[in-house]
Design an enzyme around this catalytic site. Structure first.
Site, PDB file in Angstrom:
ATOM      1  N   HIS A 193      49.796  42.154  46.146  1.00  0.00           N
ATOM      2  CA  HIS A 193      49.123  41.463  45.042  1.00  0.00           C
ATOM      3  C   HIS A 193      49.995  41.544  43.794  1.00  0.00           C
ATOM      4  CE1 HIS A 193      47.872  45.710  44.888  1.00  0.00           C
ATOM      5  NE2 HIS A 193      47.955  45.548  43.569  1.00  0.00           N
ATOM      6  N   LYS A 251      39.744  45.732  35.844  1.00  0.00           N
ATOM      7  CA  LYS A 251      39.991  46.369  34.538  1.00  0.00           C
ATOM      8  C   LYS A 251      39.659  45.437  33.372  1.00  0.00           C
ATOM      9  CE  LYS A 251      43.775  49.366  36.143  1.00  0.00           C
ATOM     10  NZ  LYS A 251      44.808  48.679  36.934  1.00  0.00           N
TER      11      LYS A 251
HETATM   12  P1  M7G Z   1      47.331  48.611  42.427  1.00  0.00           P
HETATM   13  O1  M7G Z   1      48.687  48.456  41.878  1.00  0.00           O
HETATM   14  O2  M7G Z   1      47.183  48.644  43.922  1.00  0.00           O
HETATM   15  O3  M7G Z   1      46.609  49.899  41.923  1.00  0.00           O
HETATM   16  O4  M7G Z   1      46.461  47.431  41.834  1.00  0.00           O
HETATM   17  P2  M7G Z   1      46.432  50.561  40.486  1.00  0.00           P
HETATM   18  O5  M7G Z   1      46.858  49.593  39.445  1.00  0.00           O
HETATM   19  O6  M7G Z   1      44.949  50.876  40.452  1.00  0.00           O
HETATM   20  O7  M7G Z   1      47.267  51.788  40.564  1.00  0.00           O
HETATM   21  C1  M7G Z   1      45.186  47.128  42.286  1.00  0.00           C
HETATM   22  C2  M7G Z   1      44.467  46.386  41.183  1.00  0.00           C
HETATM   23  O8  M7G Z   1      43.230  45.927  41.702  1.00  0.00           O
HETATM   24  C3  M7G Z   1      44.129  47.292  39.988  1.00  0.00           C
HETATM   25  O9  M7G Z   1      44.581  46.690  38.795  1.00  0.00           O
HETATM   26  C4  M7G Z   1      42.616  47.454  40.058  1.00  0.00           C
HETATM   27  O10 M7G Z   1      42.018  47.523  38.775  1.00  0.00           O
HETATM   28  C5  M7G Z   1      42.198  46.201  40.781  1.00  0.00           C
HETATM   29  N1  M7G Z   1      40.966  46.394  41.572  1.00  0.00           N
HETATM   30  C6  M7G Z   1      40.654  47.471  42.310  1.00  0.00           C
HETATM   31  N2  M7G Z   1      39.464  47.239  42.928  1.00  0.00           N
HETATM   32  C7  M7G Z   1      38.823  48.188  43.817  1.00  0.00           C
HETATM   33  C8  M7G Z   1      39.034  45.995  42.570  1.00  0.00           C
HETATM   34  C9  M7G Z   1      37.881  45.219  42.903  1.00  0.00           C
HETATM   35  O11 M7G Z   1      36.991  45.614  43.657  1.00  0.00           O
HETATM   36  N3  M7G Z   1      37.833  43.973  42.339  1.00  0.00           N
HETATM   37  C10 M7G Z   1      38.792  43.508  41.483  1.00  0.00           C
HETATM   38  N4  M7G Z   1      38.628  42.287  40.978  1.00  0.00           N
HETATM   39  N5  M7G Z   1      39.875  44.227  41.154  1.00  0.00           N
HETATM   40  C11 M7G Z   1      39.995  45.466  41.702  1.00  0.00           C
END
Ligand code: M7G
Length: 319
Positions: free
Chosen positions: A259, A189
C-alpha cells in the site's frame, strides 16, 4: 452461498461485532496502562478494558488512541462565536489568556479503538527505545521473511476493504484492474475534518506483494498507475495540488499487503521520517534504473526494542 450473499453475511457479522461493543461512550471503561503519550502530536495511547460491558469477553484488552486534531480554516468562524465560552486565566495590559470551551461539534477528540487488541498491537503502541537495523537482501530472505511468515499482523481489514465488506462508503477512488488496480480511501489516522492533515492510503488489489522488497520492474505499471491516479483523484476531490502531496511507502510496514501512504505536505504525519518512509517517485526511479533494485539494496529501518524482528536480527548476530 453466492459471493454477494457471502459479502452481505460478512458485513452483517462485522456490524454485529461493532454493535456488540456498544461504543456510544466509554461508560465503564477502565484504563489499565498508559502506553505512550506525545505532547507535540497531542495524543495519548491507552490500554484498558470494557469492564462493565457484559456482552463481550471481559478479559480482552483494548487499545484506545486519543488525539486532538488540527484547526480548520472552514470552522474558525463558528469557533469564534457566542457559542465559545471563555474563562479568564490572566490579563496583563493588552495580553489576555483564557480557557476556551467551544461547541461540542467543534471540540471532537479523534478516538481510535482497537478491540480486542493483540499483544502485538499493545507492543506497537508502547513507548520503547528504537534501533536501526541494516537489512541486506540475504538478511531479508534468511531472517525477515521467515519471521514474517511465522508472525505478522492480520491483514483481514485490508481484504475487507478490497472486497467491500468494510469502509466501502469511504472509498475515494478505485481502479478495479487485477494487476495494476487499487483502492484509495482515507487512512484510519485521518478524521477527514480538514485537508490540512489529509491522509489517504492506496491499497493494491493484487494480494501477492508484501512490501517494497517484492517490487521489481514488472510492477512499474502498478506503481505508476497508483502515482498518477491518486494525484489526480486527490486534486479533484480535495483540491490539494500534486506539489502539496507526499506519496510514500513504509519499510518495514506494519501490514504486509502493499500500500502507498498519501499525506499533505503541511502535515508532519507519523512515519514520514528517514529509515521509515520511501518516496514512491524514488522507488519508481530506482527500479527504472535497476530492475531488481530492491532485491539488491541494503535497507536501513527502525525497529522497536521489543519487536520480534529485532530479536531475530540480534539472535543472528546482526546487531
Ligand atoms: P503501515 O505502513 O503498514 O503501518 O501502514 P503503520 O503506518 O501503522 O506503521 C498501514 C496504514 O493503514 C496506517 O497508516 C494505518 O493507520 C492504516 N490503517 C490501519 N488499519 C487497521 C486501518 C483500517 O482498518 N482502515 C483504514 N482505512 N486504515 C487503516
Amino acid at each position: 452461498m453466492s459471493s454477494d450473499q457471502e459479502k452481505i453475511a460478512k458485513k452483517r457479522k462485522l456490524d454485529e461485532e461493532t454493535e456488540q461493543k456498544g461504543l456510544k461512550s466509554f461508560d465503564g471503561f477502565t484504563v489499565t496502562k498508559v502506553l505512550n503519550e506525545n505532547a507535540s502530536s497531542k495524543s495519548i495511547f491507552l490500554m484498558g478494558k470494557f469492564s462493565k460491558d457484559e456482552t463481550v469477553n471481559k478479559d480482552k484488552d483494548a487499545v484506545v488512541i486519543l488525539e486532538k486534531t488540527p484547526f480548520s480554516e472552514e470552522t474558525v468562524g463558528s469557533l469564534l462565536s457566542s457559542k465559545m465560552e471563555l474563562s479568564l486565566q490572566m490579563q496583563n495590559d493588552i495580553y489576555g489568556m483564557f480557557d476556551g470551551y467551544p461547541d461540542k461539534e467543534l471540540n471532537g477528540v479523534k478516538t481510535t479503538v482497537i478491540y480486542p487488541a493483540t499483544e502485538r498491537h499493545i507492543l506497537k503502541y508502547t513507548a520503547q527505545n528504537i534501533n536501526l537495523i541494516s537489512e541486506t537482501y540475504d538478511d531479508y530472505v534468511n531472517i525477515t521473511l521467515p519471521y514474517l511468515k511465522s508472525r505478522q499482523f492480520s491483514v483481514q481489514w485490508v481484504y475487507n476493504i478490497l472486497d467491500k465488506s468494510a469502509e466501502a462508503e469511504r472509498i475515494v477512488f478505485e481502479d478495479e484492474d487485477k494487476e495494476k488496480g487499487f483502492v484509495l480511501l482515507p487512512d484510519m489516522k485521518w478524521d477527514q475534518k480538514q485537508v490540512e492533515n489529509l491522509y489517504l492510503i492506496a491499497i493494491c488489489h493484487r494480494r501477492d506483494l508484501m512490501s517494497l522488497r517484492d517490487l521489481n520492474d514488472d510492477h512499474l505499471p502498478l506503481l505508476k498507475n497508483i502515482q498518477q491516479k491518486c494525484i489526480k483523484a486527490v486534486e479533484e476531490k480535495f483540491s490539494v495540488p500534486p506539489r502539496q502531496l507526499r506519496l510514500y511507502v513504509h519499510y518495514q510496514p506494519s501490514y504486509y499487503h502493499f500500500h502507498v501512504h498519501i499525506t499533505h505536505l503541511k502535515f508532519d504525519a507519523p512515519g514520514t521520517q528517514v529509515a521509515k518512509a520511501y518516496l514512491l517517485s524514488d522507488v519508481i526511479e530506482n527500479i527504472e534504473m535497476v530492475g531488481n533494485y530492491y532485491q539488491k539494496k541494503t535497507i536501513t529501518f527502525t525497529q522497536r526494542e521489543n519487536d520480534g524482528l529485532l530479536l531475530k536480527f540480534r539472535e543472528a548476530g546482526k546487531l
